[in-house]
Every structure is written in C-alpha cells, then in structure tokens.
Design a protein around this motif. Structure first.
Motif, PDB file in Angstrom:
ATOM      1  N   SER A   1      11.935   3.268  -4.967  1.00  0.00           N
ATOM      2  CA  SER A   1      11.227   4.514  -4.248  1.00  0.00           C
ATOM      3  C   SER A   1       9.942   5.128  -4.847  1.00  0.00           C
ATOM      4  N   SER A   2      10.061   5.432  -3.295  1.00  0.00           N
ATOM      5  CA  SER A   2       8.762   6.276  -3.057  1.00  0.00           C
ATOM      6  C   SER A   2       8.356   7.119  -4.107  1.00  0.00           C
TER       7      SER A   2
ATOM      8  N   ASP B   1       2.077   0.171  -7.622  1.00  0.00           N
ATOM      9  CA  ASP B   1       2.917  -1.006  -7.847  1.00  0.00           C
ATOM     10  C   ASP B   1       3.836  -0.244  -7.028  1.00  0.00           C
ATOM     11  N   MET B   2       4.618  -0.623  -6.088  1.00  0.00           N
ATOM     12  CA  MET B   2       5.810   0.286  -5.247  1.00  0.00           C
ATOM     13  C   MET B   2       7.048  -1.685  -5.313  1.00  0.00           C
ATOM     14  N   ASP B   3       7.153  -1.416  -6.805  1.00  0.00           N
ATOM     15  CA  ASP B   3       8.426  -2.846  -7.099  1.00  0.00           C
ATOM     16  C   ASP B   3       9.278  -2.103  -7.225  1.00  0.00           C
ATOM     17  N   SER B   4       9.048  -0.337  -7.612  1.00  0.00           N
ATOM     18  CA  SER B   4      10.363   0.230  -7.613  1.00  0.00           C
ATOM     19  C   SER B   4      11.102   0.722  -6.834  1.00  0.00           C
TER      20      SER B   4
ATOM     21  N   ASP C   1       0.941  -1.321   0.343  1.00  0.00           N
ATOM     22  CA  ASP C   1       0.230   0.232  -0.184  1.00  0.00           C
ATOM     23  C   ASP C   1       0.948   1.343  -0.280  1.00  0.00           C
ATOM     24  N   PRO C   2       0.986   1.846  -1.575  1.00  0.00           N
ATOM     25  CA  PRO C   2       1.960   3.244  -0.521  1.00  0.00           C
ATOM     26  C   PRO C   2       1.871   4.344  -0.018  1.00  0.00           C
ATOM     27  N   THR C   3       0.298   3.854   0.046  1.00  0.00           N
ATOM     28  CA  THR C   3      -0.686   5.589   1.442  1.00  0.00           C
ATOM     29  C   THR C   3       0.230   4.825   2.662  1.00  0.00           C
ATOM     30  N   ALA C   4       0.566   3.845   3.241  1.00  0.00           N
ATOM     31  CA  ALA C   4       1.490   3.354   3.848  1.00  0.00           C
ATOM     32  C   ALA C   4       2.866   4.403   4.187  1.00  0.00           C
ATOM     33  N   TYR C   5       3.856   5.099   3.298  1.00  0.00           N
ATOM     34  CA  TYR C   5       5.242   4.655   2.742  1.00  0.00           C
ATOM     35  C   TYR C   5       5.068   6.502   2.679  1.00  0.00           C
TER      36      TYR C   5
END
Length: 476
Positions: free
Chosen positions: A138-139, A133-136, A54-58
């Motif tokens: 970096s955020s 997608d958070m496989d990058s 979940d990208p909003t977590a970071y």
C-alpha cells in the motif's frame, strides 16, 4: 497474438515500480549517483544498480494476488457514487482464473475496501533516496483507515465470493446497465451469462473482516450458454442497448446476442463473417446502437452495422501484425485505438476512412505485444496501454514537446531526474513491476484509478500526475 498465461503456476507478488513524467524509476545503490528513468528492453542495469519505485509518482498503489493468475477481469459499476475522489475507496470487480486443471477454475467476485492514498504535488519536494521502499502492499495514507498495519502502511481489505467455472476464463465482462449480469468466455469454446446479484449483495452488506482464504466455491448454473465452433477472446456488451452482446472466436466468427427477457437471450447462429483469422477483440460504438468494430489476427480492423447484413461496412489494414486489442473512445466517438502484436499502437480517426488512411497517431514505444488498451472515461485525450514488455503506460495525446517548460522543470528539480531525451512527449506515465501484464481497466467512477492484472496478481494504482477531479459540468 499473446493471450493465454501458459505457465499456470500460483502467483507470487512482485515489487512495484513506476515513473511519472520523467520522475525516476531507477536509482543506483550509491547515494551520490543521481536517479534516472529505466526503460525495459532498452537500458541494462549496471553492476551495483537496482530498480526502485518512486513513491511520489503515485497517489495510491496497492497489490495483491489470487491463487491462480487471471487473464481477464472487469470492474463492476456500483452505487457508491458516480464521481468519487476522497480516500479511502471501495471497488468491486469480477475476474476469471487460469488454473492448472479445468475443474479448478472459478470466477471471483471481489470487494476491495479501505483503499488508502493521498493527493500529492506533481513536482517532487525532495530527491528520491535509496532508503525509499514501496515493496509494501500500500501507499501511505492520510486517512485513519481500518485495516491491517504493515510497517506503518494501511492495507486494503479484500473479500471474495467464488463461483465454479469449467475451464479457464479467456475473458469476462460485466454489463454496464445491469452490473450483476456478467458474460464469460471459456477456453472450452462456450460463452456463458451469469447473474451474480446474490454475491454482490452479500459483499455489499458485509463488514470488511472476511478472510479471502475462507471463501467457498459456489456451484451456480449460468443463465444461458452458447457454444462456438472454437474458443475465443472477443466479448463486449453494448453501452446503449441493455443486454445486447457480441462474442467472437478464433474461427473468425462473430455472433450477436439479443435479450429476450431479463434472464434469457437469443443468439443469432448465423455469424458475422469478414475476417480471415481469429477475431481478437470487439467494441460497440459509444453513440450508434447498431454499429460495432472488430480486430483480428489478420491485421485488420472492421466496422459493422448489424442492420446491413453479415459483412463489414468498412475494413482497413491497421497493423502489419495481429491486432490484439481495440478501444472506442466514448468521449470522442470518432477515435478508435488499436494495439498490435508487434508492440505498436495506433489512433484512428474514423472520419478519415474514406480518404484511405485513418491513422492520426502511431507509437512504437513498447518492445513486446500490446495486451490491453483503453481510453480514459474522464479525459478524451488520455489512454492506457499494457504490453508483454511488463509496462503499463499512460498517454495524453494532447501533449506536445515544450522546451521551455522542460527546462523550467529540470531547474526546479535541481537535476534530480535524468530522463531520456527520446521519450515521446505524449507519454505521461510508466508503471512497472508486474510480470506478464494481461489487461487493464480505468475505474469509471473513481477518476485516475486503474486496475491491472498480470501473471503475478493485481495492481490498483492512481498516478499522481493524472487528473483526479472533473470539471463541474462533467461531474453533473
């Protein structure tokens, strides 16, 4: 005890996962199915389900690996500011390798710059979807950072200086008062002290354009060396007396190092003796210059006073299995945290030792051995824990279950999240995705930032629900 990385193969990057205060860490591949929190060792993935971050977590999340896994590292204090909250960030740290052959090992001195990220609202503004997608590496970032682009993301730039080290590095620690001075524990049974000032100065003065693959290995002699009777893992610099050091080994012996000058030490060859098994970790008191604590595979935690002989001033049974790690709270010095091989961790109030039971909190959330534990340098009630179950968790001991607040949160998220009912209310954040987690450290100068190492590399993370600013009086 779980310490060494036995499978010393070159690391491969894994995808990052995370969950924040009930925000999803797992979602189905079918869009109509709501997201839910996935718990390693408890939940199983059904057919058609996949794990998603979940990208909003970071606020920020980055990952990188090195040629060989690192069992231990330490963040190096710098001169870029005591309290830094604005992106992009730059950090320095030292790390030792666990290479296949003894002669292939080294200590790396790292500079990571252009660490991007942005502040997020605690409450997600929209549902997590399957195309997230958070496989990058970096955020996303609001900053116009320099650095390589990767699918619209800005990548951090990392630079490296390597110093040859004979044997695997079991643990490494940088002195707080003189951060260029570092101590390393080798699996050959010797502890060495190094001066990395030239390497840090070179990194500080260089532009972030150096390719880490071009880094040479420097042959450098340590300032001093002491040979224990066996290898060990316990190592800690005094936060109050510059240069004072403790090292503990698997024979249960603890040795005290006292500085005789800026570049030399006298090691007391008469050890502190009180444990019946390996000394796993050591921590100096944050307020008493002569007092330290130790934990052991014998299940005990001991408190020592170097002025009172070679036996502990107090000792107590902390867990029913090996005690792998301890952390002394520097903002609330009566509190000591301990993590065990059975996956549990406890909080001890040292003021209650005379009453026979110092445990004020005990948690059985993790399913595998605790590998690292550390109190936050900015919040007295907050600590981070890593485990062999591939989870890094953050806990706020001041939290209590609030039914009304939870109902309000669920209503605002419109059932976006289905969090398990039995999660401890003190569990603030869960970070997943690293394989075989070994050690974590909070950054003392960047509130909310944690760096962690695992068999498959390093993560730099800043959870969105961790306080990232200090009260004005604390910042002063």
């Amino acid at each position: 005890m779980v310490r060494s990385i036995k499978n010393r193969k070159k690391a491969k990057r894994k995808s990052k996962l995370g969950s924040s205060n009930g925000v999803a860490a797992s979602s189905s591949s079918i869009p109509s199915v709501p997201a839910k929190v996935w718990r390693p060792g408890v939940d199983k993935l059904e057919e058609g389900e996949e794990l998603q971050c979940d990208p909003t977590a970071y606020n920020s999340l980055h990952a990188f690996n090195i040629s060989w896994p690192s069992l231990s590292f330490d963040i190096v204090r710098d001169t870029l500011g005591l309290v830094r909250t604005e992106f992009p960030h730059t950090i320095y740290f030292v790390a030792g390798t666990q290479a296949e052959k003894a002669s292939w090992n080294s200590i790396g001195i790292y500079k990571i710059s252009n660490i991007s990220g942005k502040r997020r609202e605690l409450l997600p503004s929209k549902p997590v979807t399957d195309d997230t997608d958070m496989d990058s590496d970096s955020s996303d970032s609001d900053e116009d950072d320099e650095g390589e682009e990767n699918g619209g993301y800005k990548l951090p730039v990392w630079q490296l200086r390597k110093v040859a080290h004979e044997g695997c590095v079991n643990r490494i620690r940088a002195m707080q008062q003189n951060p260029h001075i570092c101590a390393s524990w080798a699996d050959g049974g010797h502890v060495q002290i190094w001066d990395f000032s030239s390497h840090l100065n070179t990194l500080a003065g260089s532009e972030p354009t150096v390719s880490p693959g071009d880094s040479s290995v420097f042959n450098q002699a340590p300032l001093t060396l002491f040979k224990h009777k066996d290898e060990g893992y316990a190592l800690d610099w005094s936060p109050l007396v510059p240069g004072r050091l403790l090292s503990g080994d698997c024979k249960s012996f603890i040795h005290l190092w006292e500085p005789s000058s800026a570049t030399s030490w006298n090691v007391d060859t008469a050890p502190f003796v009180g444990h019946s098994a390996s000394v796993e970790d050591l921590q100096w008191s944050p307020t008493e210059p002569h007092v330290f604590s130790s934990c052991s595979a014998d299940g005990n935690v001991a408190i020592w006073d170097v002025r009172s002989g070679k036996s502990p001033a107090a000792s107590f049974k902390a867990h029913n299995a090996d005690v792998n790690v301890i952390s002394w709270n520097r903002l609330a010095s009566c509190m000591l945290a301990s993590g065990s091989d059975d996956g549990t961790f406890s909080i001890h109030d040292l003021r209650l030792l005379k009453e026979g039971d110092s445990v004020v909190a005990h948690f059985e959330y993790h399913k595998q051995p605790i590998t690292s534990i550390e109190w936050s340098p900015h919040e007295a009630s907050t600590l981070a824990v890593s485990s062999a179950d591939n989870q890094l968790t953050i806990w706020d001991l001041s939290l209590e279950k609030d039914e009304e607040e939870e109902a309000e949160f669920k209503a605002k998220t419109q059932e976006q999240v289905n969090a398990p009912e039995d999660l401890p209310p003190q569990l603030l954040f869960v970070h997943q995705g690293q394989n075989d987690l070994k050690e974590l450290h909070w950054h003392a100068q960047i509130p909310g930032m944690i760096v962690s190492t695992a068999a498959d590399g390093f993560n730099i993370l800043m959870p969105s629900n961790i306080q990232t600013t200090l009260p004005s009086d604390a910042a002063a």
